[in-house]
Design a protein around this motif. Structure first.
Motif, PDB file in Angstrom:
ATOM      1  N   LEU A   1       0.801  -1.224   0.000  1.00  0.00           N
ATOM      2  CA  LEU A   1       0.000   0.000   0.000  1.00  0.00           C
ATOM      3  C   LEU A   1       0.835   1.277   0.000  1.00  0.00           C
ATOM      4  CD1 LEU A   1      -2.803  -1.026   2.542  1.00  0.00           C
ATOM      5  CD2 LEU A   1      -2.897  -1.074   0.036  1.00  0.00           C
ATOM      6  N   LEU A   2       2.016   1.228   0.619  1.00  0.00           N
ATOM      7  CA  LEU A   2       2.774   2.462   0.813  1.00  0.00           C
ATOM      8  C   LEU A   2       4.164   2.473   0.189  1.00  0.00           C
ATOM      9  CD1 LEU A   2       1.909   3.118   4.593  1.00  0.00           C
ATOM     10  CD2 LEU A   2       0.807   4.100   2.568  1.00  0.00           C
ATOM     11  N   LEU A   3       4.731   1.298  -0.044  1.00  0.00           N
ATOM     12  CA  LEU A   3       6.124   1.258  -0.498  1.00  0.00           C
ATOM     13  C   LEU A   3       6.288   0.787  -1.937  1.00  0.00           C
ATOM     14  CD1 LEU A   3       7.829  -0.142   2.744  1.00  0.00           C
ATOM     15  CD2 LEU A   3       7.466   2.236   2.044  1.00  0.00           C
ATOM     16  N   GLY A   4       5.188   0.582  -2.637  1.00  0.00           N
ATOM     17  CA  GLY A   4       5.265   0.264  -4.061  1.00  0.00           C
ATOM     18  C   GLY A   4       5.652  -1.148  -4.417  1.00  0.00           C
ATOM     19  N   ASP A   5       5.569  -2.097  -3.472  1.00  0.00           N
ATOM     20  CA  ASP A   5       5.908  -3.491  -3.783  1.00  0.00           C
ATOM     21  C   ASP A   5       4.864  -4.096  -4.717  1.00  0.00           C
ATOM     22  OD1 ASP A   5       8.099  -3.304  -2.177  1.00  0.00           O
ATOM     23  OD2 ASP A   5       7.227  -4.383  -0.481  1.00  0.00           O
ATOM     24  N   ARG A   6       5.313  -4.883  -5.662  1.00  0.00           N
ATOM     25  CA  ARG A   6       4.416  -5.532  -6.622  1.00  0.00           C
ATOM     26  C   ARG A   6       4.968  -6.897  -7.011  1.00  0.00           C
ATOM     27  NH1 ARG A   6       1.963  -1.982  -5.012  1.00  0.00           N
ATOM     28  NH2 ARG A   6       0.776  -0.342  -6.061  1.00  0.00           N
ATOM     29  N   ALA A   7       4.069  -7.772  -7.472  1.00  0.00           N
ATOM     30  CA  ALA A   7       4.494  -9.048  -8.040  1.00  0.00           C
ATOM     31  C   ALA A   7       4.890  -8.828  -9.499  1.00  0.00           C
ATOM     32  CB  ALA A   7       3.362 -10.062  -7.944  1.00  0.00           C
ATOM     33  N   ARG A   8       5.484  -9.851 -10.098  1.00  0.00           N
ATOM     34  CA  ARG A   8       5.776  -9.774 -11.531  1.00  0.00           C
ATOM     35  C   ARG A   8       4.491  -9.571 -12.305  1.00  0.00           C
ATOM     36  NH1 ARG A   8       8.773 -15.129 -13.081  1.00  0.00           N
ATOM     37  NH2 ARG A   8       8.378 -14.270 -15.159  1.00  0.00           N
ATOM     38  N   HIS A   9       4.592  -8.910 -13.437  1.00  0.00           N
ATOM     39  CA  HIS A   9       3.415  -8.625 -14.252  1.00  0.00           C
ATOM     40  C   HIS A   9       2.718  -9.934 -14.638  1.00  0.00           C
ATOM     41  CE1 HIS A   9       0.787  -6.576 -17.038  1.00  0.00           C
ATOM     42  NE2 HIS A   9       1.148  -7.416 -18.005  1.00  0.00           N
ATOM     43  N   GLY A  10       1.421 -10.007 -14.326  1.00  0.00           N
ATOM     44  CA  GLY A  10       0.636 -11.182 -14.654  1.00  0.00           C
ATOM     45  C   GLY A  10       0.695 -12.287 -13.613  1.00  0.00           C
ATOM     46  N   TYR A  11       1.444 -12.073 -12.524  1.00  0.00           N
ATOM     47  CA  TYR A  11       1.611 -13.108 -11.506  1.00  0.00           C
ATOM     48  C   TYR A  11       1.010 -12.713 -10.161  1.00  0.00           C
ATOM     49  CZ  TYR A  11       4.762 -15.948 -14.356  1.00  0.00           C
ATOM     50  OH  TYR A  11       5.299 -16.739 -15.341  1.00  0.00           O
ATOM     51  N   ALA A  12       0.121 -11.732 -10.154  1.00  0.00           N
ATOM     52  CA  ALA A  12      -0.437 -11.267  -8.881  1.00  0.00           C
ATOM     53  C   ALA A  12      -1.214 -12.377  -8.164  1.00  0.00           C
ATOM     54  CB  ALA A  12      -1.346 -10.059  -9.124  1.00  0.00           C
ATOM     55  N   VAL A  13      -1.998 -13.154  -8.920  1.00  0.00           N
ATOM     56  CA  VAL A  13      -2.773 -14.240  -8.308  1.00  0.00           C
ATOM     57  C   VAL A  13      -1.843 -15.315  -7.752  1.00  0.00           C
ATOM     58  CG1 VAL A  13      -4.443 -16.073  -8.744  1.00  0.00           C
ATOM     59  CG2 VAL A  13      -4.794 -13.803  -9.747  1.00  0.00           C
ATOM     60  N   VAL A  14      -0.804 -15.641  -8.517  1.00  0.00           N
ATOM     61  CA  VAL A  14       0.169 -16.636  -8.055  1.00  0.00           C
ATOM     62  C   VAL A  14       0.835 -16.162  -6.767  1.00  0.00           C
ATOM     63  CG1 VAL A  14       2.313 -17.851  -8.624  1.00  0.00           C
ATOM     64  CG2 VAL A  14       0.580 -17.466 -10.390  1.00  0.00           C
ATOM     65  N   ALA A  15       1.192 -14.865  -6.719  1.00  0.00           N
ATOM     66  CA  ALA A  15       1.818 -14.310  -5.519  1.00  0.00           C
ATOM     67  C   ALA A  15       0.868 -14.373  -4.335  1.00  0.00           C
ATOM     68  CB  ALA A  15       2.251 -12.866  -5.775  1.00  0.00           C
ATOM     69  N   GLY A  16      -0.407 -14.020  -4.567  1.00  0.00           N
ATOM     70  CA  GLY A  16      -1.390 -14.062  -3.490  1.00  0.00           C
ATOM     71  C   GLY A  16      -1.582 -15.465  -2.951  1.00  0.00           C
ATOM     72  N   CYS A  17      -1.665 -16.426  -3.858  1.00  0.00           N
ATOM     73  CA  CYS A  17      -1.826 -17.823  -3.428  1.00  0.00           C
ATOM     74  C   CYS A  17      -0.596 -18.302  -2.660  1.00  0.00           C
ATOM     75  CB  CYS A  17      -2.061 -18.717  -4.644  1.00  0.00           C
ATOM     76  SG  CYS A  17      -3.666 -18.485  -5.440  1.00  0.00           S
ATOM     77  N   GLY A  18       0.585 -17.947  -3.148  1.00  0.00           N
ATOM     78  CA  GLY A  18       1.809 -18.346  -2.466  1.00  0.00           C
ATOM     79  C   GLY A  18       1.896 -17.765  -1.073  1.00  0.00           C
ATOM     80  N   PHE A  19       1.509 -16.500  -0.934  1.00  0.00           N
ATOM     81  CA  PHE A  19       1.542 -15.847   0.382  1.00  0.00           C
ATOM     82  C   PHE A  19       0.588 -16.541   1.349  1.00  0.00           C
ATOM     83  CE2 PHE A  19       0.012 -12.667   3.400  1.00  0.00           C
ATOM     84  CZ  PHE A  19       1.193 -12.150   3.891  1.00  0.00           C
ATOM     85  N   VAL A  20      -0.649 -16.786   0.898  1.00  0.00           N
ATOM     86  CA  VAL A  20      -1.655 -17.416   1.758  1.00  0.00           C
ATOM     87  C   VAL A  20      -1.228 -18.821   2.163  1.00  0.00           C
ATOM     88  CG1 VAL A  20      -4.022 -18.292   1.849  1.00  0.00           C
ATOM     89  CG2 VAL A  20      -3.565 -16.017   0.896  1.00  0.00           C
ATOM     90  N   VAL A  21      -0.739 -19.607   1.188  1.00  0.00           N
ATOM     91  CA  VAL A  21      -0.338 -20.989   1.473  1.00  0.00           C
ATOM     92  C   VAL A  21       0.838 -21.012   2.445  1.00  0.00           C
ATOM     93  CG1 VAL A  21       0.687 -23.074   0.477  1.00  0.00           C
ATOM     94  CG2 VAL A  21      -1.225 -21.937  -0.674  1.00  0.00           C
ATOM     95  N   ALA A  22       1.848 -20.161   2.219  1.00  0.00           N
ATOM     96  CA  ALA A  22       3.032 -20.154   3.078  1.00  0.00           C
ATOM     97  C   ALA A  22       2.674 -19.754   4.510  1.00  0.00           C
ATOM     98  CB  ALA A  22       4.094 -19.212   2.520  1.00  0.00           C
ATOM     99  N   VAL A  23       1.857 -18.698   4.652  1.00  0.00           N
ATOM    100  CA  VAL A  23       1.504 -18.227   5.994  1.00  0.00           C
ATOM    101  C   VAL A  23       0.582 -19.223   6.696  1.00  0.00           C
ATOM    102  CG1 VAL A  23       0.346 -16.399   7.302  1.00  0.00           C
ATOM    103  CG2 VAL A  23       1.854 -15.815   5.393  1.00  0.00           C
ATOM    104  N   ALA A  24      -0.406 -19.760   5.955  1.00  0.00           N
ATOM    105  CA  ALA A  24      -1.320 -20.733   6.562  1.00  0.00           C
ATOM    106  C   ALA A  24      -0.571 -21.979   7.022  1.00  0.00           C
ATOM    107  CB  ALA A  24      -2.416 -21.113   5.563  1.00  0.00           C
ATOM    108  N   ALA A  25       0.370 -22.454   6.198  1.00  0.00           N
ATOM    109  CA  ALA A  25       1.152 -23.627   6.590  1.00  0.00           C
ATOM    110  C   ALA A  25       2.029 -23.320   7.790  1.00  0.00           C
ATOM    111  CB  ALA A  25       2.010 -24.091   5.409  1.00  0.00           C
ATOM    112  N   ALA A  26       2.579 -22.099   7.837  1.00  0.00           N
ATOM    113  CA  ALA A  26       3.385 -21.706   8.995  1.00  0.00           C
ATOM    114  C   ALA A  26       2.540 -21.684  10.258  1.00  0.00           C
ATOM    115  CB  ALA A  26       4.030 -20.341   8.755  1.00  0.00           C
ATOM    116  N   LEU A  27       1.298 -21.223  10.138  1.00  0.00           N
ATOM    117  CA  LEU A  27       0.406 -21.198  11.300  1.00  0.00           C
ATOM    118  C   LEU A  27       0.125 -22.611  11.799  1.00  0.00           C
ATOM    119  CD1 LEU A  27      -2.159 -18.432  10.262  1.00  0.00           C
ATOM    120  CD2 LEU A  27      -0.324 -18.258  11.944  1.00  0.00           C
TER     121      LEU A  27
END
Length: 283
Positions: A231-257
């Motif tokens: 939201l504030l620092l301009g971080d982005r996923a590779r073009h066209g990979y936003a869904v893949v990035a979102g899924c990876g983030f959710v899976v990694a954090v959920a598995a860590a939990l």
């Protein structure tokens, strides 16, 4: 970018091994104050590994978005779980699935990772970070007024947010040259946030409820900085990979939990299917 991912994973390994040493020190000193716990040799060694992890984390944040680096750091729980297995703690099917989930999530994040944003943040942003550290310190002092059942998760969340501030501070440091660090306010908020986070986590380990406390820590140190980065620092996923990035983030954090109980290796772990949980010491 490859070196950035390697650095993030190296930091996860260092933090994972450090958590075993720190949790062991806290478990052997449950009646001591948090300040005494952090002075124990095992905790000091753990903090040394934390320092190594922090160094490579900062390097990774120079080339990768916050959501990638912080998700990779959540893999430290997978490192702790596997290390605990080597030390004699049995892992059940659930834990092995979670370890695999962390690996899959990190793989997706690595595939989708773009470069970090190039924001221009002024003194106002740095002042907000300093105020945030002060607010967390106040929350640490006031947590004793809350019902005791809330102490573990509350301290875990404060610790997670503190580590989140460390990551955000490291992310906005423009140069790692020693002379620049001395005059960079974000360097001091990183140190203050990290010290506060370690004290709070040590207290959370002492007061039981380690699984919940560690889960709150993971949420605080991943979700909070990831949102700030996006939201504030301009971080982005590779073009066209936003869904893949979102899924990876959710899976990694959920598995860590799912592996949150390995915030303390001596905590009960799942036994094989059909068997009751057992408590085994990793020491």
């Amino acid at each position: 970018m490859v070196w950035g991912l390697a650095g993030a994973l190296a930091a996860a390994v260092a933090y994972g091994l450090a958590s075993i040493l720190q949790a062991s020190a806290a478990d052997s000193s449950r009646d001591a104050s948090a300040a005494n716990v952090v002075l124990k040799p095992r905790f000091v060694l753990g903090m040394s590994l934390d320092a190594v992890g922090f160094g490579v984390q900062v390097a990774a944040l120079q080339v990768l978005p916050l959501f990638v680096v912080q998700s990779a750091l959540a893999a430290s729980l997978a490192v702790t779980a596997v290390a605990a297995r080597v030390l004699g703690v049995r892992l059940g099917r659930r834990e092995w699935l979670a370890v695999g989930g962390v690996c899959v999530g990190l793989g997706l994040l690595g595939l989708s990772a773009g470069s970090e944003g190039t924001p221009t943040v002024g003194h106002g942003f740095r002042i907000v970070l300093a105020v945030a550290v002060a607010v967390l310190a106040l929350a640490w002092v006031l947590i004793r007024l809350a019902p005791r059942r809330l102490h573990g998760p509350g301290l875990g969340l404060i610790a997670g947010l503190g580590f989140g501030i460390v990551a955000i501070s490291a992310r906005i440091i423009p140069s790692l040259a020693p002379l620049h660090l001395i005059t960079e306010p974000a360097a001091y908020t990183a140190v203050a946030g990290g010290a506060l986070a370690m004290l709070c986590y040590a207290s959370a380990l002492q007061r039981g409820g380690v699984t919940t406390a560690t889960a709150m820590l993971v949420v605080g140190e991943t979700v909070f900085p990831a949102l700030v980065g996006l939201l504030l620092l301009g971080d982005r996923a590779r073009h066209g990979y936003a869904v893949v990035a979102g899924c990876g983030f959710v899976v990694a954090v959920a598995a860590a939990l799912m592996l949150a109980r390995f915030g303390e290796p001596g905590q009960a772990v799942s036994a094989p299917a059909g068997s009751p949980p057992s408590r085994e010491s990793s020491a």
